[in-house]
Design a protein around this motif. Structure first.
Motif, PDB file in Angstrom:
ATOM      1  N   THR A 140     -95.817 -24.941 -74.337  1.00  0.00           N
ATOM      2  CA  THR A 140     -94.853 -25.966 -73.925  1.00  0.00           C
ATOM      3  C   THR A 140     -93.634 -25.955 -74.840  1.00  0.00           C
ATOM      4  O   THR A 140     -93.645 -25.352 -75.923  1.00  0.00           O
ATOM      5  CB  THR A 140     -95.510 -27.351 -73.962  1.00  0.00           C
ATOM      6  OG1 THR A 140     -96.067 -27.589 -75.255  1.00  0.00           O
ATOM      7  CG2 THR A 140     -96.615 -27.446 -72.923  1.00  0.00           C
ATOM      8  N   GLY A 190     -89.227 -29.570 -66.733  1.00  0.00           N
ATOM      9  CA  GLY A 190     -89.339 -28.490 -67.712  1.00  0.00           C
ATOM     10  C   GLY A 190     -88.533 -27.277 -67.335  1.00  0.00           C
ATOM     11  O   GLY A 190     -87.944 -26.607 -68.198  1.00  0.00           O
ATOM     12  N   TRP A 246     -96.022 -30.016 -69.923  1.00  0.00           N
ATOM     13  CA  TRP A 246     -97.476 -30.151 -70.018  1.00  0.00           C
ATOM     14  C   TRP A 246     -98.067 -28.793 -69.677  1.00  0.00           C
ATOM     15  O   TRP A 246     -97.622 -28.152 -68.721  1.00  0.00           O
ATOM     16  CB  TRP A 246     -97.986 -31.219 -69.053  1.00  0.00           C
ATOM     17  CG  TRP A 246     -99.468 -31.493 -69.186  1.00  0.00           C
ATOM     18  CD1 TRP A 246    -100.480 -30.820 -68.582  1.00  0.00           C
ATOM     19  CD2 TRP A 246    -100.077 -32.510 -69.980  1.00  0.00           C
ATOM     20  NE1 TRP A 246    -101.691 -31.348 -68.942  1.00  0.00           N
ATOM     21  CE2 TRP A 246    -101.483 -32.385 -69.798  1.00  0.00           C
ATOM     22  CE3 TRP A 246     -99.587 -33.519 -70.816  1.00  0.00           C
ATOM     23  CZ2 TRP A 246    -102.389 -33.231 -70.432  1.00  0.00           C
ATOM     24  CZ3 TRP A 246    -100.493 -34.352 -71.442  1.00  0.00           C
ATOM     25  CH2 TRP A 246    -101.867 -34.215 -71.256  1.00  0.00           C
ATOM     26  N   PRO A 247     -99.037 -28.297 -70.435  1.00  0.00           N
ATOM     27  CA  PRO A 247     -99.534 -26.928 -70.224  1.00  0.00           C
ATOM     28  C   PRO A 247    -100.236 -26.750 -68.888  1.00  0.00           C
ATOM     29  O   PRO A 247    -101.434 -27.022 -68.745  1.00  0.00           O
ATOM     30  CB  PRO A 247    -100.501 -26.716 -71.401  1.00  0.00           C
ATOM     31  CG  PRO A 247    -100.925 -28.097 -71.801  1.00  0.00           C
ATOM     32  CD  PRO A 247     -99.748 -28.975 -71.539  1.00  0.00           C
TER      33      PRO A 247
END
Length: 421
Positions: free
Chosen positions: A35, A142, A164-165
């Motif tokens: 991230t 993202g 968020w992964p």
């Protein structure tokens, strides 16, 4: 009085929706891409596990008398705990396996508590769409903030979660599910075109950026089956199906090379034939020696891997961790839900359930998750809520509706029937 009842109902609905959103958060997982702001895995696990505890607590608060509805789906999930516990204890799988069993028990317990509101309506479909659309919103944010982190070379330039992964298959799954459900709501006139476009258009873009073949195939096949169940009763479904077939034919002819390149993702024919190396792991798992107990109950709940490599197949993952008993129970879940859906009369709820069941069945071939707390079990839980019979409320006697005892007292004594003993 009417206002108080309405306010209380809305308040309860918000709590139930929040509990469902927390279950979704719990199943996002803790492993994925790097991230933008590094998040320790321990912190992510604390958030996801804390969300499950909070979901169970909220469900208990809103359902303090533990009133539940009979559900074959949740009952079979409860039975799935048995081989999970037996294998985790007998095989000495360690504290990690017991922790996963506890997590699965809390997950199932929360579903039992929320089953009180499973009434065949699209309420949980809307909860599902809202929460996963919020997750996709974080993915899009993202991508805007850091395109390089959101589409790293490590994943072949495929879209990942940069805040968020989240892995490409996860994002593709969430996008495909809410696209399919929103299309069905639109066909059923439960939402307007503007609201549907707000969900469908960006979700389609994110799905394309993930290059996820399983999610795309599950979306297309699931929608085809769901819309087919509405063709005889819905003119909108017939029009949509006709236009979809025409557009698919035009795309197949005019954009065949581009579609083939997207589908292959630059892989060789050998790598594609082995399903990106999955088949090698599957063969090794099936060839590994096992005792009778291990064959029946598995090796204990783990991280869905074999010799350090992901299994990426729900049936083999269940066989590895919960044995043939677990495989039989998971098969029973799919068969029961599918059978109930086929027996229901045509309706929007039935179509949404068919879409979710077929999507999970297709994805189970290249994705793990049907044997443990996962988004796939949540998808099937929504299908179970759609297939539940509507609750019939018991009317409370009011001032104008006398009870049987009052009516009996109002009848003159001479007119009452005498009992002969």
């Amino acid at each position: 009085m009417g206002t108080e009842i309405k306010t209380g109902t809305n308040h309860t609905s918000r709590i139930v929706g929040t509990a469902w959103g927390l279950l979704v958060l719990n199943t996002l997982g803790s492993a994925g891409a790097q991230t933008i702001v590094p998040l320790p895995r321990s912190l992510i696990q604390m958030v996801t596990m804390g969300s499950l505890v909070a979901a169970f607590a909220l469900a208990l608060v809103v359902n303090p008398r533990v009133r539940i509805r009979a559900s074959a789906y949740v009952f079979l999930l409860t039975l799935l705990l048995v081989p999970s516990l037996i294998s985790s204890v007998e095989q000495g799988a360690g504290l990690g396996a017991l922790f996963r069993c506890t997590r699965l028990a809390l997950f199932i317990g929360t579903l039992w508590l929320l089953s009180r509101w499973w009434d065949g309506s699209t309420t949980f479909v809307r909860h599902h769409i809202r929460m996963y659309f919020a997750v996709l919103g974080s993915v899009a944010a993202g991508l805007v903030i850091s395109p390089g982190a959101a589409m790293p070379e490590l994943y072949g330039g495929r879209l990942v979660g940069a805040l968020w992964p989240l892995t490409p298959p996860q994002i593709g799954q969430y996008a495909a599910v809410i696209i399919g459900l929103t299309v069905l709501l639109l066909l059923g006139r439960r939402t307007d075109r503007t609201s549907a476009a707000v969900v469908i258009v960006p979700s389609l873009a994110l799905l394309a950026l993930t290059h996820t073949r399983t999610a795309t195939l599950g979306l297309l096949v699931g929608l085809a089956l769901a819309i087919s169940s509405l063709i005889l009763t819905s003119a909108a479904a017939r029009r949509f199906f006709t236009w979809a077939v025409l557009c698919a034919a035009v795309a197949a002819v005019g954009f065949s090379s581009a579609l083939q390149a997207w589908f292959l993702r630059g892989q060789s024919q050998e790598n594609f034939a082995s399903l990106t190396g999955r088949a090698k792991v599957w063969h090794a798992l099936l060839a590994a020696p096992r005792t009778t107990t291990e064959q029946l109950f598995g090796m204990g709940l783990g991280d869905k891997s074999f010799d350090g490599l992901p299994i990426d197949n729900s049936w083999l993952a269940v066989y590895n961790e919960q044995g043939m008993t677990g495989v039989a129970l998971v098969a029973a879940i799919i068969i029961v839900l599918g059978g109930v859906a086929l027996l229901r009369p045509p309706s929007l709820s039935r179509a949404c359930a068919i879409f979710l069941i077929s999507y999970c069945a297709i994805a189970s071939y290249t994705e793990a998750g049907l044997g443990d707390a996962s988004p796939y079990l949540l998808h099937l839980a929504v299908a179970a809520s759609l297939l539940a019979a509507p609750a019939v409320p018991t009317p409370l006697p009011g001032p104008d509706v006398p009870t049987p005892e009052v009516r009996q007292r109002r009848v003159p004594r001479w007119a009452q029937k005498s009992e002969v003993t």
